[in-house]
Design a protein around this motif. Structure first.
Motif, PDB file in Angstrom:
ATOM      1  N   ILE A 142      34.837  29.044  44.606  1.00 52.83           N
ATOM      2  CA  ILE A 142      36.162  28.993  45.234  1.00 52.83           C
ATOM      3  C   ILE A 142      36.084  28.039  46.418  1.00 52.83           C
ATOM      4  N   ASP A 143      36.891  26.987  46.344  1.00 53.06           N
ATOM      5  CA  ASP A 143      36.869  25.960  47.401  1.00 53.06           C
ATOM      6  C   ASP A 143      38.306  25.450  47.598  1.00 53.06           C
ATOM      7  N   LEU A 154      43.769  34.485  48.368  1.00 52.08           N
ATOM      8  CA  LEU A 154      42.332  34.467  48.096  1.00 52.08           C
ATOM      9  C   LEU A 154      41.633  35.709  48.623  1.00 52.08           C
ATOM     10  N   SER A 160      40.925  39.349  44.253  1.00 60.46           N
ATOM     11  CA  SER A 160      39.460  39.393  44.227  1.00 60.46           C
ATOM     12  C   SER A 160      38.957  40.312  43.113  1.00 60.46           C
ATOM     13  N   ILE A 173      29.893  34.634  42.253  1.00 64.27           N
ATOM     14  CA  ILE A 173      31.009  33.951  42.906  1.00 64.27           C
ATOM     15  C   ILE A 173      30.466  33.296  44.167  1.00 64.27           C
ATOM     16  N   PHE A 175      31.983  31.495  47.405  1.00 67.81           N
ATOM     17  CA  PHE A 175      33.283  31.401  48.077  1.00 67.81           C
ATOM     18  C   PHE A 175      33.092  30.677  49.403  1.00 67.81           C
ATOM     19  N   ASN A 176      33.668  29.491  49.501  1.00 69.53           N
ATOM     20  CA  ASN A 176      33.613  28.713  50.736  1.00 69.53           C
ATOM     21  C   ASN A 176      34.825  29.053  51.601  1.00 69.53           C
ATOM     22  N   THR A 177      34.590  29.603  52.791  1.00 70.48           N
ATOM     23  CA  THR A 177      35.691  30.000  53.672  1.00 70.48           C
ATOM     24  C   THR A 177      35.627  29.224  54.985  1.00 70.48           C
ATOM     25  N   ASN A 188      37.012  37.978  56.810  1.00 68.79           N
ATOM     26  CA  ASN A 188      35.878  37.860  55.901  1.00 68.79           C
ATOM     27  C   ASN A 188      35.126  39.165  55.740  1.00 68.79           C
ATOM     28  N   TYR A 191      37.094  41.480  53.604  1.00 68.33           N
ATOM     29  CA  TYR A 191      37.018  41.030  52.214  1.00 68.33           C
ATOM     30  C   TYR A 191      35.747  41.570  51.553  1.00 68.33           C
TER      31      TYR A 191
END
Length: 221
Positions: A142-143, A154, A160, A173, A175-177, A188, A191
């Motif tokens: 995810i980007d 997201l 999710s 997964i 995931f870039n946050t 975060n 999440y």
């Protein structure tokens, strides 16, 4: 090429375009390589490629080489795809979902994304694609950014949970946050807390860039 050589001294912008989705898109020679940027952040190559390469290394190139199908939500210039094909030498299928067709046009022209035979690019909203797809994936990356903003969906438990359901056994997964303030830190952690820990393991990697935090989710079974 003189522009490439000069870019080690000063960045040289070679293309700029207004995009309805991403506002301003720019292609620049910087430190001898082409990068794709939005108005306020790096979209592909440069620091973003370093960040996602770090995440892939944490998962393990050996693990990735055994995978059959990788899903990328948010293609941009395709730097993580180039890492997978050129560095990892991943031989399997890659499906890339990108909402902004202007970005794909730029990626094809300047970064030759359309020459990657194992890649299928789908112009679609990531939320809608995830709800519709019937495929299962070994790795989901995810980007997704709109400049420096991340869509709220997201981080919603509905999305999710659905995303996690698309993972094969022992799937991941990545995931870039983006973290710009304490509210994002709280987001975060919330999440991660909402991921079913009986089925999945979760971890946040130490940051290698000030404002990006990578989350890795692995399906145990």
């Amino acid at each position: 090429m003189i522009q490439k050589i000069l870019s080690y001294i000063i960045p040289i912008k070679i293309f700029k375009k207004k995009s309805a989705r991403s506002k301003t898109l720019e292609v620049t020679w910087a430190n001898g390589e082409l990068v794709l940027d939005s108005e306020n952040t790096n979209y592909s190559y440069g620091s973003l490629q370093r960040i996602l390469r770090y995440g892939l290394r944490n998962i393990g190139y050996g693990n990735i080489l055994k995978m059959d199908h990788i899903l990328l939500l948010g293609v941009a210039g395709g730097s993580v795809i180039k890492t997978l094909t050129d560095e990892v030498q991943y031989p399997g299928k890659i499906t890339g979902v990108e909402i902004d067709p202007d970005i794909i046009t730029i990626a094809n022209q300047y970064f030759k994304l359309n020459e990657i035979k194992q890649l299928e690019v789908v112009i679609d909203d990531a939320f809608e694609f995830v709800l519709r797809t019937k495929d299962k994936y070994d790795l989901i990356i995810i980007d997704i950014f709109e400049d420096i903003k991340m869509p709220n969906f997201l981080f919603e438990s509905f999305f999710s949970a659905h995303l996690c359901s698309l993972l094969k056994n022992r799937g991941y997964i990545l995931f870039n946050t983006m973290i710009l303030d304490e509210e994002h830190n709280v987001r975060n952690r919330k999440y991660i807390a909402e991921i079913d820990q009986k089925i999945f393991t979760t971890k946040m990697l130490p940051r290698i860039e000030d404002h990006n935090e990578l989350i890795i989710i692995e399906k145990k079974l």
